[in-house]
Design an enzyme around this catalytic site. Structure first.
Site, PDB file in Angstrom:
ATOM      1  N   HIS A 119     -19.604  10.653   1.642  1.00 22.13           N
ATOM      2  CA  HIS A 119     -20.126   9.349   2.059  1.00 22.13           C
ATOM      3  C   HIS A 119     -21.649   9.387   2.064  1.00 22.13           C
ATOM      4  CE1 HIS A 119     -20.018   5.437   3.990  1.00 22.13           C
ATOM      5  NE2 HIS A 119     -21.030   5.871   4.726  1.00 22.13           N
TER       6      HIS A 119
ATOM      7  N   ARG B 182     -10.417   2.666  -2.630  1.00 17.73           N
ATOM      8  CA  ARG B 182      -9.209   2.219  -1.930  1.00 17.73           C
ATOM      9  C   ARG B 182      -8.977   3.084  -0.705  1.00 17.73           C
ATOM     10  NH1 ARG B 182      -7.187  -2.697  -3.337  1.00 17.73           N
ATOM     11  NH2 ARG B 182      -7.799  -3.043  -5.494  1.00 17.73           N
ATOM     12  N   ILE B 183      -8.433   2.462   0.327  1.00 18.48           N
ATOM     13  CA  ILE B 183      -8.114   3.206   1.537  1.00 18.48           C
ATOM     14  C   ILE B 183      -6.709   3.776   1.405  1.00 18.48           C
ATOM     15  CG2 ILE B 183      -7.652   2.936   4.006  1.00 18.48           C
ATOM     16  CD1 ILE B 183      -9.896   0.715   3.895  1.00 18.48           C
ATOM     17  N   LEU B 184      -6.567   5.052   1.710  1.00 17.70           N
ATOM     18  CA  LEU B 184      -5.247   5.678   1.642  1.00 17.70           C
ATOM     19  C   LEU B 184      -4.569   5.526   3.006  1.00 17.70           C
ATOM     20  CD1 LEU B 184      -6.540   8.761  -0.312  1.00 17.70           C
ATOM     21  CD2 LEU B 184      -4.993   7.011  -1.226  1.00 17.70           C
TER      22      LEU B 184
ATOM     23  N   ASN C 181     -13.659  13.631   1.421  1.00 20.99           N
ATOM     24  CA  ASN C 181     -14.407  12.459   0.978  1.00 20.99           C
ATOM     25  C   ASN C 181     -15.897  12.716   1.127  1.00 20.99           C
ATOM     26  OD1 ASN C 181     -14.766   9.748   0.067  1.00 20.99           O
ATOM     27  ND2 ASN C 181     -15.167   9.121   2.180  1.00 20.99           N
TER      28      ASN C 181
ATOM     29  N   ASP D  78     -13.777   6.819   7.168  1.00 22.08           N
ATOM     30  CA  ASP D  78     -15.104   7.429   7.357  1.00 22.08           C
ATOM     31  C   ASP D  78     -15.255   8.101   8.720  1.00 22.08           C
ATOM     32  OD1 ASP D  78     -15.874   6.590   4.831  1.00 22.08           O
ATOM     33  OD2 ASP D  78     -16.844   4.766   5.546  1.00 22.08           O
TER      34      ASP D  78
ATOM     35  N   ARG E  76       0.810  -1.217   0.000  1.00 22.01           N
ATOM     36  CA  ARG E  76       0.000   0.000   0.000  1.00 22.01           C
ATOM     37  C   ARG E  76       0.844   1.266   0.000  1.00 22.01           C
ATOM     38  NH1 ARG E  76      -4.915   0.433   4.055  1.00 22.01           N
ATOM     39  NH2 ARG E  76      -3.469   1.485   5.443  1.00 22.01           N
TER      40      ARG E  76
HETATM   41  C1  GRF Z   1     -21.193   8.081  -3.915  1.00 20.29           C
HETATM   42  O1  GRF Z   1     -22.424   7.648  -3.414  1.00 20.29           O
HETATM   43  C2  GRF Z   1     -20.307   8.486  -2.780  1.00 20.29           C
HETATM   44  O2  GRF Z   1     -20.986   8.954  -1.666  1.00 20.29           O
HETATM   45  C3  GRF Z   1     -19.579   7.210  -2.435  1.00 20.29           C
HETATM   46  O3  GRF Z   1     -19.407   6.565  -3.664  1.00 20.29           O
HETATM   47  C4  GRF Z   1     -20.421   6.949  -4.576  1.00 20.29           C
HETATM   48  C5  GRF Z   1     -19.735   7.392  -5.842  1.00 20.29           C
HETATM   49  O4  GRF Z   1     -20.638   7.584  -6.899  1.00 20.29           O
HETATM   50  N1  GRF Z   1     -18.350   7.500  -1.745  1.00 20.29           N
HETATM   51  P1  GRF Z   1     -20.125   8.211  -8.258  1.00 20.29           P
HETATM   52  O5  GRF Z   1     -19.010   7.351  -8.804  1.00 20.29           O
HETATM   53  O6  GRF Z   1     -19.670   9.611  -7.974  1.00 20.29           O
HETATM   54  O7  GRF Z   1     -21.317   8.195  -9.178  1.00 20.29           O
END
Ligand code: GRF
Length: 205
Positions: free
Chosen positions: A109, A91-93, A107, A145, A65
């Site tokens: 979520h 991927r997790i950084l 990010n 997250d 990684r």
């Molecule tokens: C989104 O729902 C985001 O919240 C999550 O991954 C999804 C990405 O969707 N982290 P897209 O590729 O931008 O359409």
């Protein structure tokens, strides 16, 4: 400011960033790089259509990684990007990367964190039976997250919602708030005090 967008999939959030920040000449943001770990990601196609440089960094091409993260950092530096926007990057950084770019990695979520972290935020909320879920934009820290929250928007779950209809409502909010948050961070209107984040002149919601 030049930013890098990291995406593994469909890239609808990337598209919102292109349309709302990159394309309008009056907005002082340029997407200088779209990087993906998956060569077939549709996000790359969106970038090419918009004339944005792309890079593919595949996890399996690196021994571990750290080497993978270093290859990503090299691309970011090569393209002169100062802010890193994760948009469906799967991927997790690692800790070194996150420390190097502290306060400069965002990010999005698809739930109201800390509820429903992980890869299935929408499905998990629906299965749990919550009446309200939503979208969170946060700084990336070592723990997944879990970085300081910059913006959150609620989305109501209706009795007739399926994973697809709920996802549609969530994505509509994502596409609305992510560009606003990126712009606020780029313009230096976001201040972090411990866990609390303050956005000037007003919160994004
Ligand atoms: C989104 O729902 C985001 O919240 C999550 O991954 C999804 C990405 O969707 N982290 P897209 O590729 O931008 O359409």
């Amino acid at each position: 400011m030049r930013i890098a967008v990291l995406a593994s999939g469909f890239g609808s959030n990337l598209q919102a960033l292109i349309d709302q920040l990159h394309a309008p000449p009056e907005v002082p943001i340029e997407i200088g790089l779209v990087l993906s770990d998956r060569p077939k990601a549709y996000a790359l196609e969106r970038a090419r259509k918009a004339g944005i440089p792309t890079a593919i960094v595949r996890f399996r091409d690196y021994s571990d990684r750290r080497a993978f993260d270093a290859a990503i950092a090299e691309q970011i530096e090569r393209h002169g990007c100062e802010l890193i926007v994760l948009a469906g990057f799967m991927r997790i950084l690692g800790p070194e990367f996150v420390r190097r770019y502290a306060g400069r990695v965002l990010n999005i979520h698809p739930s109201l964190l800390p509820a429903f972290p992980g890869t299935h935020g929408i499905r998990d909320a629906l299965e749990y039976g919550v009446k309200v879920t939503g979208v969170t934009v946060h700084f990336v820290e070592e723990e997944v997250d879990a970085g300081p929250v910059i913006a959150q928007v609620p989305v109501f779950v209706d009795p007739e919602d399926t994973e697809e209809t709920l996802a549609e409502k969530i994505h509509a909010q994502e596409h609305r708030i992510y560009p606003q948050v990126v712009l606020a961070v780029a313009e230096g209107r976001v201040r972090v005090e411990g866990r609390r984040v303050f956005v000037e002149p007003e919160e994004i919601r």
